[in-house]
Design a protein around this motif. Structure first.
Motif, PDB file in Angstrom:
ATOM      1  N   GLY A 170       0.820  -1.210   0.000  1.00  0.00           N
ATOM      2  CA  GLY A 170       0.000   0.000   0.000  1.00  0.00           C
ATOM      3  C   GLY A 170       0.851   1.255   0.000  1.00  0.00           C
ATOM      4  N   LYS A 176       1.191   4.357  -2.852  1.00  0.00           N
ATOM      5  CA  LYS A 176       1.099   5.783  -2.520  1.00  0.00           C
ATOM      6  C   LYS A 176       2.366   6.509  -2.941  1.00  0.00           C
ATOM      7  CE  LYS A 176       0.160   6.250   1.737  1.00  0.00           C
ATOM      8  NZ  LYS A 176      -0.205   6.300   3.149  1.00  0.00           N
ATOM      9  N   GLY A 196      -4.170   5.856   1.592  1.00  0.00           N
ATOM     10  CA  GLY A 196      -4.074   4.462   1.988  1.00  0.00           C
ATOM     11  C   GLY A 196      -5.358   3.704   1.698  1.00  0.00           C
ATOM     12  N   ALA A 202      -5.445   2.828  -1.933  1.00  0.00           N
ATOM     13  CA  ALA A 202      -4.515   1.715  -2.182  1.00  0.00           C
ATOM     14  C   ALA A 202      -5.147   0.401  -1.734  1.00  0.00           C
ATOM     15  CB  ALA A 202      -3.198   1.956  -1.452  1.00  0.00           C
ATOM     16  N   LYS A 203      -5.796   0.426  -0.581  1.00  0.00           N
ATOM     17  CA  LYS A 203      -6.446  -0.773  -0.050  1.00  0.00           C
ATOM     18  C   LYS A 203      -7.526  -1.275  -1.014  1.00  0.00           C
ATOM     19  CE  LYS A 203      -9.066  -2.320   3.977  1.00  0.00           C
ATOM     20  NZ  LYS A 203      -9.582  -1.915   5.294  1.00  0.00           N
ATOM     21  N   ILE A 241      -5.924  -2.821  -4.128  1.00  0.00           N
ATOM     22  CA  ILE A 241      -5.328  -4.133  -3.852  1.00  0.00           C
ATOM     23  C   ILE A 241      -6.406  -5.177  -3.611  1.00  0.00           C
ATOM     24  CG2 ILE A 241      -3.910  -5.411  -2.195  1.00  0.00           C
ATOM     25  CD1 ILE A 241      -2.376  -2.673  -1.800  1.00  0.00           C
ATOM     26  N   ARG A 266      -2.695  -5.643   1.613  1.00  0.00           N
ATOM     27  CA  ARG A 266      -2.115  -4.299   1.562  1.00  0.00           C
ATOM     28  C   ARG A 266      -0.768  -4.244   2.263  1.00  0.00           C
ATOM     29  NH1 ARG A 266      -3.889   0.754   4.895  1.00  0.00           N
ATOM     30  NH2 ARG A 266      -4.766  -0.849   6.189  1.00  0.00           N
TER      31      ARG A 266
END
Length: 85
Positions: free
Chosen positions: A28, A32, A40, A43-44, A47, A62
Motif C-alpha cells: 500500500g 502511494k 491508503g 490503495a487498499k 489491492i 495491503r
C-alpha cells in the motif's frame, strides 16, 4: 524520507523504478509513493479489488512486503523496486 520515485516518465506499460532505502516497503505504501493511489484507503481498495500483482501473482494483502527486485503491476503501470543508498 526512506523512499523515492525515480525521475522516469512513468508512461503506461513502461517500467518505473522505485528506489527504497529500507529492506522492504508495504504494498500500500509503495502504491502511494508511486502516486498510483492518493490515500491508503484508495490503495487498499485497489489491492483488495484484485488490481495489483506482485511478481506476476495477484496480491490482495495491503501489508504485503515488497523487496528490491520485486516487480509490481498496478493497473498496467509496472513498478520495479530497487535498493538505494
Amino acid at each position: 524520507m526512506f523512499w523515492r520515485l525515480s525521475a522516469s516518465t512513468g508512461e503506461r506499460g513502461k517500467v518505473r523504478p522505485v528506489v527504497i532505502r529500507s529492506p522492504t516497503i508495504g504494498l500500500g505504501a509503495l502504491l502511494k509513493l508511486a502516486q498510483l493511489a492518493p490515500t491508503g484507503g484508495a490503495a487498499k481498495r485497489m489491492i483488495q479489488g484484485g488490481g495489483v500483482a506482485v511478481n506476476g501473482v495477484v496480491e490482495r494483502r495491503r501489508g504485503r512486503q515488497v523487496r528490491p527486485g520485486d516487480v509490481v503491476n498496478a493497473g498496467g503501470t509496472i513498478l520495479r523496486v530497487e535498493r538505494g543508498a
